[in-house]
Each structure stands twice: as structure tokens, then as C-alpha cells.
Write a protein that holds these residues in place. Structure first.
Motif, PDB file in Angstrom:
ATOM      1  N   GLY A  42       0.792  -1.228   0.000  1.00  0.00           N
ATOM      2  CA  GLY A  42       0.000   0.000   0.000  1.00  0.00           C
ATOM      3  C   GLY A  42       0.819   1.271   0.000  1.00  0.00           C
ATOM      4  O   GLY A  42       0.581   2.166  -0.832  1.00  0.00           O
ATOM      5  N   PRO A  43       1.805   1.412   0.918  1.00  0.00           N
ATOM      6  CA  PRO A  43       2.597   2.656   0.918  1.00  0.00           C
ATOM      7  C   PRO A  43       3.317   2.917  -0.402  1.00  0.00           C
ATOM      8  O   PRO A  43       3.366   4.058  -0.875  1.00  0.00           O
ATOM      9  CB  PRO A  43       3.598   2.415   2.057  1.00  0.00           C
ATOM     10  N   LEU A  44       3.868   1.861  -1.012  1.00  0.00           N
ATOM     11  CA  LEU A  44       4.562   2.037  -2.287  1.00  0.00           C
ATOM     12  C   LEU A  44       3.586   2.481  -3.373  1.00  0.00           C
ATOM     13  O   LEU A  44       3.899   3.361  -4.191  1.00  0.00           O
ATOM     14  CB  LEU A  44       5.236   0.725  -2.688  1.00  0.00           C
ATOM     15  N   VAL A  45       2.390   1.903  -3.379  1.00  0.00           N
ATOM     16  CA  VAL A  45       1.356   2.289  -4.347  1.00  0.00           C
ATOM     17  C   VAL A  45       0.948   3.743  -4.137  1.00  0.00           C
ATOM     18  O   VAL A  45       0.827   4.523  -5.096  1.00  0.00           O
ATOM     19  CB  VAL A  45       0.128   1.360  -4.240  1.00  0.00           C
ATOM     20  N   LEU A  46       0.753   4.135  -2.882  1.00  0.00           N
ATOM     21  CA  LEU A  46       0.307   5.501  -2.590  1.00  0.00           C
ATOM     22  C   LEU A  46       1.356   6.538  -2.980  1.00  0.00           C
ATOM     23  O   LEU A  46       1.033   7.590  -3.546  1.00  0.00           O
ATOM     24  CB  LEU A  46      -0.025   5.629  -1.101  1.00  0.00           C
ATOM     25  N   ILE A  47       2.641   6.252  -2.706  1.00  0.00           N
ATOM     26  CA  ILE A  47       3.705   7.191  -3.077  1.00  0.00           C
ATOM     27  C   ILE A  47       3.771   7.360  -4.591  1.00  0.00           C
ATOM     28  O   ILE A  47       3.885   8.483  -5.104  1.00  0.00           O
ATOM     29  CB  ILE A  47       5.058   6.703  -2.522  1.00  0.00           C
TER      30      ILE A  47
ATOM     31  N   GLY B  33       8.076  18.636  -2.193  1.00  0.00           N
ATOM     32  CA  GLY B  33       7.208  17.463  -2.303  1.00  0.00           C
ATOM     33  C   GLY B  33       7.916  16.291  -2.957  1.00  0.00           C
ATOM     34  O   GLY B  33       7.760  15.136  -2.538  1.00  0.00           O
ATOM     35  N   ILE B  34       8.708  16.595  -3.991  1.00  0.00           N
ATOM     36  CA  ILE B  34       9.461  15.534  -4.682  1.00  0.00           C
ATOM     37  C   ILE B  34      10.479  14.903  -3.736  1.00  0.00           C
ATOM     38  O   ILE B  34      10.593  13.676  -3.637  1.00  0.00           O
ATOM     39  CB  ILE B  34      10.161  16.114  -5.931  1.00  0.00           C
ATOM     40  N   ALA B  35      11.230  15.737  -3.008  1.00  0.00           N
ATOM     41  CA  ALA B  35      12.234  15.232  -2.074  1.00  0.00           C
ATOM     42  C   ALA B  35      11.582  14.402  -0.971  1.00  0.00           C
ATOM     43  O   ALA B  35      12.129  13.374  -0.543  1.00  0.00           O
ATOM     44  CB  ALA B  35      13.019  16.391  -1.463  1.00  0.00           C
ATOM     45  N   ALA B  36      10.405  14.832  -0.513  1.00  0.00           N
ATOM     46  CA  ALA B  36       9.710  14.097   0.551  1.00  0.00           C
ATOM     47  C   ALA B  36       9.312  12.701   0.086  1.00  0.00           C
ATOM     48  O   ALA B  36       9.514  11.710   0.801  1.00  0.00           O
ATOM     49  CB  ALA B  36       8.477  14.885   0.993  1.00  0.00           C
ATOM     50  N   ARG B  37       8.753  12.611  -1.109  1.00  0.00           N
ATOM     51  CA  ARG B  37       8.296  11.300  -1.594  1.00  0.00           C
ATOM     52  C   ARG B  37       9.486  10.384  -1.917  1.00  0.00           C
ATOM     53  O   ARG B  37       9.428   9.184  -1.650  1.00  0.00           O
ATOM     54  CB  ARG B  37       7.383  11.492  -2.811  1.00  0.00           C
ATOM     55  N   GLU B  38      10.556  10.943  -2.487  1.00  0.00           N
ATOM     56  CA  GLU B  38      11.736  10.124  -2.756  1.00  0.00           C
ATOM     57  C   GLU B  38      12.361   9.609  -1.455  1.00  0.00           C
ATOM     58  O   GLU B  38      12.871   8.488  -1.404  1.00  0.00           O
ATOM     59  CB  GLU B  38      12.772  10.925  -3.550  1.00  0.00           C
ATOM     60  N   SER B  39      12.310  10.417  -0.403  1.00  0.00           N
ATOM     61  CA  SER B  39      12.892  10.015   0.879  1.00  0.00           C
ATOM     62  C   SER B  39      12.108   8.882   1.535  1.00  0.00           C
ATOM     63  O   SER B  39      12.641   8.161   2.383  1.00  0.00           O
ATOM     64  CB  SER B  39      12.954  11.223   1.829  1.00  0.00           C
ATOM     65  N   MET B  40      10.835   8.741   1.171  1.00  0.00           N
ATOM     66  CA  MET B  40      10.014   7.680   1.757  1.00  0.00           C
ATOM     67  C   MET B  40      10.125   6.355   1.009  1.00  0.00           C
ATOM     68  O   MET B  40       9.621   5.330   1.475  1.00  0.00           O
ATOM     69  CB  MET B  40       8.541   8.121   1.805  1.00  0.00           C
ATOM     70  N   LEU B  41      10.768   6.356  -0.151  1.00  0.00           N
ATOM     71  CA  LEU B  41      10.823   5.139  -0.969  1.00  0.00           C
ATOM     72  C   LEU B  41      11.489   3.943  -0.279  1.00  0.00           C
ATOM     73  O   LEU B  41      10.966   2.826  -0.360  1.00  0.00           O
ATOM     74  CB  LEU B  41      11.537   5.442  -2.298  1.00  0.00           C
ATOM     75  N   PRO B  42      12.635   4.114   0.405  1.00  0.00           N
ATOM     76  CA  PRO B  42      13.254   2.927   1.026  1.00  0.00           C
ATOM     77  C   PRO B  42      12.347   2.217   2.024  1.00  0.00           C
ATOM     78  O   PRO B  42      12.271   0.984   2.035  1.00  0.00           O
ATOM     79  CB  PRO B  42      14.501   3.506   1.700  1.00  0.00           C
ATOM     80  N   ALA B  43      11.661   2.980   2.884  1.00  0.00           N
ATOM     81  CA  ALA B  43      10.766   2.360   3.864  1.00  0.00           C
ATOM     82  C   ALA B  43       9.598   1.676   3.172  1.00  0.00           C
ATOM     83  O   ALA B  43       9.160   0.590   3.575  1.00  0.00           O
ATOM     84  CB  ALA B  43      10.263   3.410   4.850  1.00  0.00           C
ATOM     85  N   ALA B  44       9.070   2.305   2.109  1.00  0.00           N
ATOM     86  CA  ALA B  44       7.960   1.696   1.369  1.00  0.00           C
ATOM     87  C   ALA B  44       8.406   0.425   0.666  1.00  0.00           C
ATOM     88  O   ALA B  44       7.661  -0.565   0.617  1.00  0.00           O
ATOM     89  CB  ALA B  44       7.403   2.701   0.357  1.00  0.00           C
ATOM     90  N   ALA B  45       9.625   0.426   0.119  1.00  0.00           N
ATOM     91  CA  ALA B  45      10.162  -0.772  -0.531  1.00  0.00           C
ATOM     92  C   ALA B  45      10.339  -1.901   0.476  1.00  0.00           C
ATOM     93  O   ALA B  45      10.030  -3.070   0.195  1.00  0.00           O
ATOM     94  CB  ALA B  45      11.487  -0.451  -1.209  1.00  0.00           C
ATOM     95  N   LYS B  46      10.815  -1.555   1.662  1.00  0.00           N
ATOM     96  CA  LYS B  46      10.992  -2.565   2.718  1.00  0.00           C
ATOM     97  C   LYS B  46       9.655  -3.191   3.098  1.00  0.00           C
ATOM     98  O   LYS B  46       9.548  -4.413   3.261  1.00  0.00           O
ATOM     99  CB  LYS B  46      11.649  -1.912   3.930  1.00  0.00           C
ATOM    100  N   ASP B  47       8.620  -2.356   3.257  1.00  0.00           N
ATOM    101  CA  ASP B  47       7.287  -2.868   3.604  1.00  0.00           C
ATOM    102  C   ASP B  47       6.747  -3.797   2.523  1.00  0.00           C
ATOM    103  O   ASP B  47       6.059  -4.779   2.820  1.00  0.00           O
ATOM    104  CB  ASP B  47       6.318  -1.707   3.808  1.00  0.00           C
ATOM    105  N   ALA B  48       7.042  -3.461   1.260  1.00  0.00           N
ATOM    106  CA  ALA B  48       6.528  -4.257   0.148  1.00  0.00           C
ATOM    107  C   ALA B  48       7.355  -5.501  -0.117  1.00  0.00           C
ATOM    108  O   ALA B  48       6.948  -6.367  -0.907  1.00  0.00           O
ATOM    109  CB  ALA B  48       6.464  -3.395  -1.119  1.00  0.00           C
TER     110      ALA B  48
END
Length: 408
Positions: free
Chosen positions: A13-18, A123-138
Motif C-alpha cells: 500500500g505505501p509504495l502504491v500511494l507514493i 514534495g518531490i524530495a519528501a516522496r523520494e525520501s520515503m521510498l526505502p521504507a515503502a520498498a521494505k514494507d513491500a
């Protein structure tokens, strides 16, 4: 009796939402790229005025991208994404509001364009910074998640201008900007549902003390990291030499030919190649070294630019444009991987912001060189002046030991 193996729960879900928020926000910006110049030309009929507004939208990006990472690291990734999209949406919505009330002028449009552009990098920097955690969850690798993210971003800028052109024909340029605001609103709604580790307010002890000191810390970190410094300098040089090809050389060439549609085909071929190249990276990353892909990208870009410099028939130019997109598609995911793996968790926003700002700084340098060169020596010679240094950079990259760290 052995205990049963517990399989970790995977949350995509987090990866999809980002990615969905990125698609919506970038599509809105892609629509604006077409709608704003069209609106200016409707108002005044002068191409110079359209260039002024376009320049006003790009100049703030250098400073705002530089400081955007500090904003992310001070106020949190999720909050920064929400506020950034809200401010961008409001600044765009002000244009049709002003058109219906006090009327529009070139200075007012330039100011609103600058205001909207200033908020985007955070906004771009914020979403890119969240990618590692979202990838880990997925349960995804960083390479796979970065591949999807960059392809998604390219798709947005592929469909955004097309959607903008259709909307302008249907409802007019002013009303089209309401659709752009709606894109930002939908992006906000998407991120509002996001729940992800590390996306909230950072711990007090890890936050930057101020915007200035935080940005300086980011600059120092990138400069003292050999791999990040090398990538930033190579990217800066390549962007300065290549961006004028899309923004100045090809538009001038096809305008002289009286074939504006062919310009659209060439730019679309590059975008399609970029989408395919970014997606292919996800499959290639486990089989091919990242350094090899990086060397191929810069070397092939130089070769393709030399081929384009001969101003060949359209089908050859389209083929070269597609190749440029294909070989350069993996560069974004590779750069993301380097930033994500080389930066501490609490400094990731600042590293992304600093690395992004180098590209924004390079673009204007290339434009300043290209315009006078075309007037002095013509399109073909200018093409070679830009293409040959890219070939030299490609050769130099083979000797840079820092790039070997991409595979460690």
C-alpha cells in the motif's frame, strides 16, 4: 518440535500511494507546462512574454530545491508532501481566480508561476525520501522500487502535456488550470492515507537546527562523499550540455523547417525510451553492474548527440531520440540508489535536495551558452559543440574510481 517459520507481512500500500501521488502531482505540473505558455500567448500574443513566464517558473527551482531537503528533514516527509502539494495547488488555482476578478498580466503570471514552482521540489524530495521504507514494507529491492518510481515519473510528463493540450482545446487554458489544481488535491488525498515508518515528525535530536545550517550540512555531506560528489558533478555537466538540445536546439531547428509536430514526435520518442529504460533497470539491476549501465548511458548519450548533430532524416533522429531515453532511463534509479544507501536516515531529505539542485543549476548555464552560439555559428555547429564534450565526459567516466562504489 521446531517452531513454524513466520513470514513477514508485506504491505504494498505505501509504495502504491507514493507512486500514485507522484503520478498525480507530476501530471499536474506537466499540464501546467503547456497551459501557462498558451495562456500568455492568448493574453499578449508575444513569444517573449511566454519565455519570461517560463523563465520565472524555472529560476526559483535552484534555491528551493537546495533548501527543500532541509524542510523535509525538519518537518517530516509526509507533512512536507502534503503542504507542498497544497501550496502548489493554491498557487495554480489563483491564476483562474485572478483572471475572473482583477485580470491577468505578464508580471502577475510570472509571479504566480514562480510561486508554484518554488513549492514543487520539497514534495518531490519528501516522496523520494520515503521510498526505502515503502520498498521494505513491500518486500521489494531498492532497485525495483526506484525503477518503478522513475518510470512512473516519466509517464506523468509524457501524458501531462498531451492531456493539457486536449483540455485547452475543450475548455480553454484558464479552466485547464483548475484541472491542475485538482491533480494536486488528489495527490494530497492520496498521501493523507499513507502510514509509513519514518514518515512522521523527525526526532528532535536529529532535526536540523535551522534551514541554513541544515542545508550546509547537506552540502558538506555530499561533497565529502566521493560517490555522491562524482555523480553530482557528472550529472551537472551532462545536464548543462544536453538540456539545450531539447529546449533550444530542436525547437529552433523544427521551427525553421515549419514542422512543429515533428518536434513533438522527437520529444515523445525520448520520453517513451525513458519509461522503457527505467522499467528495464528493475530487471537488469540483478544481472548487470550499475557502473556498467552508468557508463553506457553517458557514452551512448554522447554518440547519439553526435549523430543528431548531422541533422539526419526524421526517422534517424527519432531512432536516436528513443535510444537516448532507453540508455538514460536507468540513470535516475541508479542515482536514487546511491543517495538512499549513502545517506544517513535523518539526512536523506537534505542529500536528495542537494543532488537535485545541481541539475537545476546546470540547465540555465547550458541555455546561456546555446542561444548566442546558434546565432553566431548555426544549429549544426552548435550541436557538435555540445555533443563532443559529452563524449569526453563519457570517456572520463571510465577512469573515475568512485563509480565502482555503485556496486559495493
Amino acid at each position: 518440535m521446531t517452531a513454524p517459520t513466520v513470514t513477514p507481512t508485506r504491505r504494498r500500500g505505501p509504495l502504491v500511494l507514493i507512486n500514485l501521488a507522484t503520478l498525480l502531482s507530476a501530471t499536474g505540473n506537466g499540464i501546467t507546462v503547456v497551459a501557462l505558455p498558451w495562456l500568455v500567448l492568448q493574453q499578449t500574443g508575444r513569444a517573449t512574454d511566454a519565455a519570461i513566464v517560463a523563465g520565472a517558473a524555472t529560476l526559483p527551482l535552484l534555491l528551493s530545491s537546495l533548501f527543500s531537503g532541509t524542510v523535509v528533514d525538519r518537518f517530516g516527509r509526509r507533512r512536507t508532501s502534503l503542504v507542498s502539494d497544497a501550496l502548489s495547488g493554491i498557487s495554480v488555482a489563483l491564476i483562474p481566480v485572478m483572471a475572473a476578478t482583477v485580470g491577468l498580466s505578464v508580471p502577475l503570471l510570472a509571479a504566480l508561476a514562480a510561486l508554484g514552482a518554488a513549492f514543487d521540489p520539497a514534495g518531490i524530495a519528501a516522496r523520494e525520501s520515503m521510498l526505502p521504507a515503502a520498498a521494505k514494507d513491500a518486500g521489494w529491492t531498492l532497485d525495483r522500487s526506484n525503477s518503478l518510481y522513475e518510470a512512473n515519473y516519466n509517464v506523468a510528463y509524457l501524458i501531462g502535456p498531451g492531456v493539457g493540450g486536449v483540455l485547452i482545446a475543450m475548455i480553454g487554458a484558464v479552466n485547464t488550470l483548475w484541472v491542475t489544481s485538482a491533480c494536486f488535491l488528489l495527490s494530497i488525498a492520496t498521501i493523507a492515507f499513507l502510514r509509513l515508518e519514518g514518515a512522521g515528525l523527525p526526532d528532535r535530536e536529529t532535526r536540523p537546527e535551522s534551514m541554513w545550517t541544515g542545508t550546509l550540512e547537506g552540502l558538506k555531506f555530499v561533497w565529502h562523499n566521493r560517490l555522491l560528489r562524482t555523480l553530482a558533478l557528472v550529472d551537472m555537466a551532462v545536464v548543462a550540455l544536453y538540456m539545450p538540445v531539447e529546449s533550444v536546439l530542436f525547437p529552433t531547428y523544427f521551427t525553421e523547417l515549419g514542422q512543429p509536430a515533428q518536434l513533438g514526435w522527437v520529444l515523445m520518442a525520448m520520453a517513451v525510451g525513458g519509461v522503457i529504460g527505467a522499467l528495464a533497470y528493475g530487471a537488469l539491476a540483478s544481472r548487470v553492474r550499475r557502473r556498467t549501465l552508468m557508463l553506457l548511458a553517458v557514452s551512448a548519450l554522447g554518440a547519439c548527440m553526435v549523430g543528431m548533430a548531422f541533422l539526419p532524416p526524421l526517422w534517424v533522429t527519432l531512432t536516436l531520440a528513443l535510444m537516448v531515453g532507453l540508455v538514460f532511463g536507468p540513470v535516475g534509479p541508479i542515482a536514487n540508489y546511491a543517495m538512499q544507501t549513502r545517506s544517513p536516515e535523518h539526512m536523506r531529505g537534505r542529500v536528495v535536495g542537494v543532488m537535485t539542485s545541481t541539475a537545476y543549476a546546470a540547465g540555465p548555464l547550458g541555455y546561456l551558452l546555446t542561444g548566442p552560439l546558434i546565432d553566431a555559428v548555426g544549429i549544426e555547429t552548435t550541436f557538435f559543440v555540445l555533443a563532443i564534450p559529452v563524449c569526453v565526459i563519457g570517456a572520463v567516466c571510465f577512469a573515475l574510481p568512485a563509480l565502482r562504489e555503485l556496486d559495493r
